[in-house]
Design an enzyme around this catalytic site. Sequence first.
Site, PDB file in Angstrom:
ATOM      1  CE1 TYR A   1      -3.145  -2.842   0.283  1.00 16.53           C
ATOM      2  CE2 TYR A   1      -4.129  -1.850   2.235  1.00 16.53           C
ATOM      3  CZ  TYR A   1      -4.145  -2.623   1.465  1.00 16.53           C
ATOM      4  OH  TYR A   1      -5.258  -3.547   1.371  1.00 16.53           O
TER       5      TYR A   1
ATOM      6  CD  GLU B   1      -9.227  -6.230   9.981  1.00 13.80           C
ATOM      7  OE1 GLU B   1      -8.617  -5.534  10.639  1.00 13.80           O
ATOM      8  OE2 GLU B   1      -9.363  -7.462  10.068  1.00 13.80           O
TER       9      GLU B   1
END
Lengths: 398, 377
Positions: free
Chosen positions: A132, A249
């Site tokens: 990322y 998540e």
Amino acid sequence: MDFSFTKKEEKFRTELRTWLEANLPEGWLEGKRDLPEDLDEYSRVLRAWQRKLYEGGWAAIAWPKEYGGRNASLMEEIIYHQEMVRVKAPPLINYIGIHMVGPTLIDIGTDEQKEKYLKKILTGEEIWCQGYSEPGAGSDLTGLKTRAVKDGDRWLINGQKVWTSFGHVADKCFLLTRTSTHPEKKHRGITVFMMDMHQPGVETLPIVQMDGHKDFNEVYMTDAVATDADIVGKVDSGWHVLIALMLHERTGIGAELFTLEKQFNDTVELAQQYKVNGKPLIENPLVRQKLANFYARVRGSLLNYYKNLTTTIKNGQPGAETSIDKLVVTELNQALSAFAVEIQGHQGVLFDKDAVADPKWQHLFLASFGQTIGGGTSEVQRNTIGERVLGLPKDMGR
Amino acid sequence: MDFSLTEEQEMFRGHIRKMLDKFGGTQLAREMIDNNPENLKKVYTTLAELGCSGINIPEEYDGMDLDALDLVPTFEEMGRSLVPGLFMETSALVVPILKKYGTEQQKQQYLSAIASGETWISFAALEPFNDFSPAGIQCTLVQHDGQYVLNGTKTLVPEAELADAFLVLVRTNQEDQEDGLSLVLIDKTEELNIEKQSSFDESTHVAKIEFNQLVIKEDQIIGEVDKGWTQLQEGLLYFNAALSSYIVGAMESVVNMATEYAKIREQFGQAIGRFQAIKHSIVNMKVNLEIARSLSHYANWVVDTDEFDREAAIYSARTYATEKFIEVSAHNIQIHGGIGFTEEIDCHLFVKRARYYDQYLGSTPFYQEKVVASLGW
């Protein structure tokens, strides 16, 4: 209001506990928890642990049964975290594969991708990292510069990633690249590739952190190769993939909160052991006040997590309120580990093998500075809470 | 696992909020500054009509026989509007003590009257130049010729004007300074010498009461003689859980005020909420509010159980709430700028009440010590 666990949930806990007692590395429960310093050896030991989890059916409990999971409920996930913290289980080397890549592939991957990757994630055969951040794109991911350019029937990738957890042991990378440029809407034109880390053109260099550990890496890509089959979702729609991934998540920061609670209890024990002027430190009124204050904060954070979790169970997915949990647990962790070092007096500076208290507070203290940065800085969390929970206007310039 | 209030509880909250808004919210507190309790009395009548004053009272005394947690919406909403008066002292201190230690006759006399909203009871514990500890209680109740005689001075007694009776903490045993205290209920009569005291939180009135050879009947003593301090601690668990709820409601008002102001107030051509210095300050307030709310909901649930962390949970909810109430109400003034420092808008009401409650029946360090002690450390 109901803090009890159902019979089914208690059975799940007992089953896991029994399995852990039989399968944790030898001597682990008794306190022999040193992992090898050597990187290859470290990776070998943790891959073996991942394999064991897989064989016991404990590798990815939240995944659907057809992909090798247990279809676990949110509460079972919570129990799983609690039990792993209780035995201080070895770290999950394929954390990113299990919690991020796998669920995303199950959700939006092609049949071929599921076939090719899912089982290897479970067994630990292929360890994943995520690409990322970049030197110029941390909190603002839209600024990323790593480019993927179509070259015949393949893609050529060039650029640099940084802060890549597990990069040094990873076989595959969940990589964010720029595939086209939209000056107005920068989040468009991002594509996610599943990149092979073992190819010429991919170089990994460890970053030495302030605590001496090397948990993160820089990854350099020079004409690294990927194909269309390696794309997750569609070209230029990587932002949607990221959002889909974040929704997975479900129990988020839970494990860290349980760990924090345990560390708080250890801090109390430390204050009971240490003597100042012949008296246990815990008899000092100022220490007592601080401990009471930490108790309230730790309990409050955990209860707040349960409150948000209840909302998640009711709504099916977490809301922006969970940013509060991330913000609170990391800042509290920093304050608590600083306090645990502080109360050791002059011995507080002793490090590593010479540290006098277990757990190694000095290491936790130094490591805590990374936690208020990684996974979205405290400042970014505050913006999220301010804008998405309180409805305050966006910052200037955005 | 379900850590939330029920739909019924939330619905009930809606009714109370609507009613209090109709009375002008914090206007009630402002009217008390002007010594005008007329609307407040009406509000208390309406609260009783809605059933609020009977929530935790057994059915045989005309109550609803519900738990402390069922009072949470009421207290949070009262806190939102800083409603003054004796609701908390009556429902969350006197009622639990009467339920646990009162005689049948005392219950009959007081519980039904409380449930119907006829009787509001204040708490007279503190004394001049003394702290809130057994040694700080020197008002004496002495048995004499088959009668009990009370002498001494109580200070900082809340809302003596609105009170119909007082729960008074007295010394009945000079030898036992660790305890040796008793709780008595005294109806307000003309012969009581009540003198108003001046407080910087003018929306809550406090008074001094002097007892001079006041004759008490034996049946006015609650529970066991000489065991008043221990009995009081049990009552204070309920009270502090309730207080934390009230403060959560007040903190919520404060966070809303700051948020709404930051959206409309402009400086340098921008809403000030766009500046991170302001935005992050409000977020910190919000985080403190949510942690306080979670602690407080748990405290009000745990108080009716025998969970191992019952005391620690309640005392930590109180210390966290009082401490953070002071902090957020101070930040609220800063965010409002100059106008926040005036009497014109509500910021100051919250700052003053925050300080009042922090020091009401103990302070933050006092309760922090109770947290640690209750954990056995």
